[in-house]
Design a protein around this motif. Structure first.
Motif, PDB file in Angstrom:
ATOM      1  N   ASP A   1      29.270  63.521  83.845  1.00  0.00           N
ATOM      2  CA  ASP A   1      28.013  63.154  83.180  1.00  0.00           C
ATOM      3  C   ASP A   1      26.800  63.372  84.090  1.00  0.00           C
ATOM      4  O   ASP A   1      26.936  63.793  85.243  1.00  0.00           O
ATOM      5  N   GLU A   2      25.626  63.070  83.539  1.00  0.00           N
ATOM      6  CA  GLU A   2      24.378  63.328  84.282  1.00  0.00           C
ATOM      7  C   GLU A   2      24.269  62.516  85.579  1.00  0.00           C
ATOM      8  O   GLU A   2      23.526  62.877  86.476  1.00  0.00           O
ATOM      9  N   ASP A   3      25.047  61.434  85.700  1.00  0.00           N
ATOM     10  CA  ASP A   3      25.082  60.647  86.937  1.00  0.00           C
ATOM     11  C   ASP A   3      26.188  61.123  87.879  1.00  0.00           C
ATOM     12  O   ASP A   3      26.524  60.445  88.842  1.00  0.00           O
ATOM     13  N   LYS A   4      26.789  62.262  87.557  1.00  0.00           N
ATOM     14  CA  LYS A   4      27.880  62.873  88.346  1.00  0.00           C
ATOM     15  C   LYS A   4      29.164  62.045  88.311  1.00  0.00           C
ATOM     16  O   LYS A   4      30.016  62.156  89.184  1.00  0.00           O
ATOM     17  N   ASP A   5      29.294  61.198  87.286  1.00  0.00           N
ATOM     18  CA  ASP A   5      30.513  60.407  87.118  1.00  0.00           C
ATOM     19  C   ASP A   5      31.447  61.118  86.144  1.00  0.00           C
ATOM     20  O   ASP A   5      30.989  61.624  85.115  1.00  0.00           O
ATOM     21  N   PRO A   6      32.754  61.146  86.442  1.00  0.00           N
ATOM     22  CA  PRO A   6      33.673  61.776  85.488  1.00  0.00           C
ATOM     23  C   PRO A   6      33.929  60.855  84.293  1.00  0.00           C
ATOM     24  O   PRO A   6      34.097  59.647  84.442  1.00  0.00           O
ATOM     25  N   ILE A   7      33.904  61.444  83.123  1.00  0.00           N
ATOM     26  CA  ILE A   7      34.316  60.765  81.894  1.00  0.00           C
ATOM     27  C   ILE A   7      35.503  61.580  81.412  1.00  0.00           C
ATOM     28  O   ILE A   7      35.346  62.723  80.977  1.00  0.00           O
ATOM     29  N   SER A   8      36.677  61.028  81.558  1.00  0.00           N
ATOM     30  CA  SER A   8      37.894  61.790  81.308  1.00  0.00           C
ATOM     31  C   SER A   8      38.915  60.894  80.625  1.00  0.00           C
ATOM     32  O   SER A   8      39.303  59.869  81.182  1.00  0.00           O
TER      33      SER A   8
END
Length: 185
Positions: A79-86
């Motif tokens: 995501d835009e915060d560089k966090d993975p959404i998986s």
């Protein structure tokens, strides 16, 4: 392992059918399907693996896209915060959504569509979703931005809807009321 030749393309009847709810505990076949869907989206985003296996990069893949009419899809997004959404979502549903809409300014694409289709696809800007993981545990997530758009795109696949069904074909770039464009690199 799912490869590009396993992904059905536009015109295939599975893409226009409504998928069936998945019973728990998962059968061995449904367990493997869940694992293979998430493996594809992860591998397709890995530059080395995507070249090695000829994978077209994707952030989501739904069971009907591999000719299986089950309510299962996988998403893998940074995501835009560089966090993975998986995650794998089984029997997913939207339980609430914003009034505000969004759309990808560059338009949407799909692993089952081999052509460029211009136009804005209106989506809810924020959604709250519920689904089950592969162990049968229900989860709830609040999604926004690209993750919300992708979830809605994949959920459409489970209902036999293609992204271009949402485009105004008379005026594909018509302004969408109460919407903010989402820029994706």
């Amino acid at each position: 392992m799912i490869l590009m030749q396993h992904i059905v393309r536009e015109g295939h009847p599975a893409l226009r059918e409504k998928s069936e709810e998945v019973p728990f505990p998962l059968s061995q076949v449904d367990q493997e399907l869940s694992e293979n869907l998430i493996e594809y989206v992860k591998n397709s985003q890995d530059p080395e693996l995507s070249i090695q296996y000829g994978l077209r990069p994707g952030i989501g893949l739904a069971a009907p896209q591999v000719n299986r009419l089950k309510r299962i899809f996988a998403l893998h997004i940074i995501d835009e915060d560089k966090d993975p959404i998986s995650f794998v979502a089984i029997n997913p549903r939207i339980v609430s959504h914003s009034v505000e809409k969004t759309y990808l300014s560059s338009g949407e694409g799909c692993l089952s569509v081999d052509r460029e289709i211009d136009g804005y696809v209106p989506r809810y800007a924020r959604i709250t979703v519920k689904a089950y993981d592969a162990k049968g545990k229900e989860f709830k997530k609040r999604l926004k931005g690209l993750a919300a758009i992708a979830f809605q795109h994949e959920l459409d696949h489970l209902n036999g809807v293609m992204f271009f069904d949402h485009i105004d074909h008379e005026m594909p770039f018509k302004e969408i009321s109460n919407a903010v464009a989402f820029e994706h690199n």
